[in-house]
Write an enzyme that holds these catalytic residues in place. Structure first.
Site, PDB file in Angstrom:
ATOM      1  N   ASP A   1      48.182  10.825 153.657  1.00 37.95           N
ATOM      2  CA  ASP A   1      47.878  10.312 154.996  1.00 37.95           C
ATOM      3  C   ASP A   1      47.294  11.393 155.896  1.00 37.95           C
ATOM      4  O   ASP A   1      47.468  12.597 155.667  1.00 37.95           O
ATOM      5  CB  ASP A   1      49.118   9.687 155.640  1.00 37.95           C
ATOM      6  CG  ASP A   1      50.260  10.690 155.841  1.00 37.95           C
ATOM      7  OD1 ASP A   1      50.527  11.489 154.915  1.00 37.95           O
ATOM      8  OD2 ASP A   1      50.884  10.674 156.914  1.00 37.95           O
TER       9      ASP A   1
ATOM     10  N   GLU B   1      53.557  11.512 155.512  1.00 40.29           N
ATOM     11  CA  GLU B   1      54.025  12.850 155.862  1.00 40.29           C
ATOM     12  C   GLU B   1      53.810  13.124 157.343  1.00 40.29           C
ATOM     13  O   GLU B   1      54.651  13.746 158.004  1.00 40.29           O
ATOM     14  CB  GLU B   1      53.290  13.899 155.012  1.00 40.29           C
ATOM     15  CG  GLU B   1      53.834  15.319 155.133  1.00 40.29           C
ATOM     16  CD  GLU B   1      53.244  16.138 156.270  1.00 40.29           C
ATOM     17  OE1 GLU B   1      53.771  17.226 156.572  1.00 40.29           O
ATOM     18  OE2 GLU B   1      52.252  15.689 156.886  1.00 40.29           O
TER      19      GLU B   1
END
Length: 394
Positions: A83, A145
């Site tokens: 991400d 994350e």
């Protein structure tokens, strides 16, 4: 020597092409990462490498891990998150999801944080697969994350259960290809205050959620100042103390209405060895006291505090196997380093994995408009992967 240089340049070129494909996937944390995961599955599958998904509860996102080489102990895990942070409102001078090269730099969202490292691992995968490795190289990709290291724990749990014990986990966050052995932890909380609406001239008839929230936020300001006075005696971290900040505040509907609701989120970044729960305990006690006071006046009023994330710090272990190996692969003879940001390294370490952070690019470019990765950093990363292949084949 020429052969080695050529192999490094060749891998760097293939990693650049791979990075262009990865950047094109908009994997902003609020969106699904499944299109990128499917791409990686296809890429590795065509190399004969079996992949494993570890999905979230509703199947909209997934971690992915794979093993290249024999299923024996002593291998290396290359870990990265899929991400990226949003580009909303940032003044980009080129399309953030189209890799653009200018003056020796590769621009695009996630180039350094941290699709550059993932691109290197995937571009090197064909080399790893052909090399006849004696020690495995595991690739582990996570989701979410950037919003609190939310995805990795379920994958780490499965890695601990399914994989022969690796010698090292290398988390590829941007460190300029220098080895980092420790980082701070991060915990974050949502605080929601519910008040009772009334005309702003008749304060005795209501409770302003905004005014209550300001009182609670003041407690956090005092706590942050207290933390700033208690510095790390070793002075490795910058800042050298735990930090607390309020990152977002939302409340109220009009200037002349006592606000019905106000919410804010704060994050606490702690030094290794410090207990975030103990640090915030006085604030939680204050929130409970305020809740009792306002709910006594109006039953619907109250204060709710919900933990948003909890990522442990990673303690520095400069003489560990992971640090020694990563230093040899990166050609890094510098002093032991730590960073103030939090990463998935602490989660791997907490699960018993010997872990370091080492990846291409500078953290100073992360989350910025016009985020970039220097081509030279990509080449240094390629050299790292070539050395890893040689080490794993011995």
């Amino acid at each position: 020597m020429t052969k080695s240089v050529n192999s490094i340049d060749d891998l760097a070129g293939r990693a650049r092409a791979m990075l262009a494909q990865l950047v094109a996937f908009d994997t902003t944390s609020r969106l699904s990462n499944l299109s990128m995961i499917a791409f990686v599955e296809d890429w590795l599958g065509r190399l004969g490498i079996t992949t494993h998904r570890v999905s979230n509860a509703d199947g909209t996102k997934a971690n992915l891990y794979a093993t290249i080489g024999p299923m024996v102990e002593g291998g290396v895990v290359l870990s990265g998150h899929t991400d990226v942070v949003p580009v909303d409102g940032q003044p980009w001078t080129s399309d953030p999801f189209l890799l653009t090269e200018r003056e020796g730099r590769l621009y695009g969202r996630g180039t350094c944080d941290m699709k550059g490292f993932i691109a290197l691992a995937l571009a090197a995968a064909p080399d790893f697969a052909r090399a006849g490795l004696n020690r495995p190289i595991h690739v582990a990709l996570s989701y979410d994350e950037e919003v609190g290291c939310l995805g990795a724990p379920s994958m780490i749990k499965e890695l601990a259960r399914q994989l022969p014990t690796p010698a090292a986990v290398i988390v590829g966050e941007p460190t300029n290809m220098e080895v980092v052995g420790g980082h701070k932890g991060i915990s974050s909380w949502w605080v929601t205050v519910t008040g009772h609406e009334a005309h702003s001239s008749l304060t005795h008839l209501g409770v302003s959620a905004n005014m209550v929230a300001v009182e609670l936020m003041h407690e956090l300001v005092l706590l942050a100042a207290e933390l700033a006075r208690d510095t790390d005696p070793d002075g490795r971290f910058v800042p050298s103390h735990s930090t607390l900040t309020i990152g977002q505040v939302n409340g109220g509907t009009a200037v002349n209405i006592l606000a019905r609701q106000c919410s804010f989120v704060f994050d606490l970044r702690t030094l290794p060895g410090e207990d975030p729960n103990a640090i915030v305990a006085p604030f939680l006690a204050k929130a409970a006291q305020v809740h009792a006071q306002i709910s006594k006046r109006f039953p619907e009023c109250g204060v709710e505090v919900v933990r948003r994330s909890e990522t442990p710090a990673m303690a520095l272990r400069s003489d560990g196997a992971a640090a020694m190996l990563a230093r040899s692969l990166a050609g890094d003879n510098g002093a032991s380093r730590v960073v103030a940001y939090a990463a998935e390294g602490g989660q791997f370490q907490q699960a018993g994995f010997d872990t370091v952070i080492c990846g291409p690019g500078s953290i100073e470019q992360a989350h910025q408009p016009n985020e970039y990765l220097e081509l030279e950093q990509l080449r240094r990363g390629a050299n790292f992967m070539v050395r890893l292949k040689e080490w794993s084949g011995r």
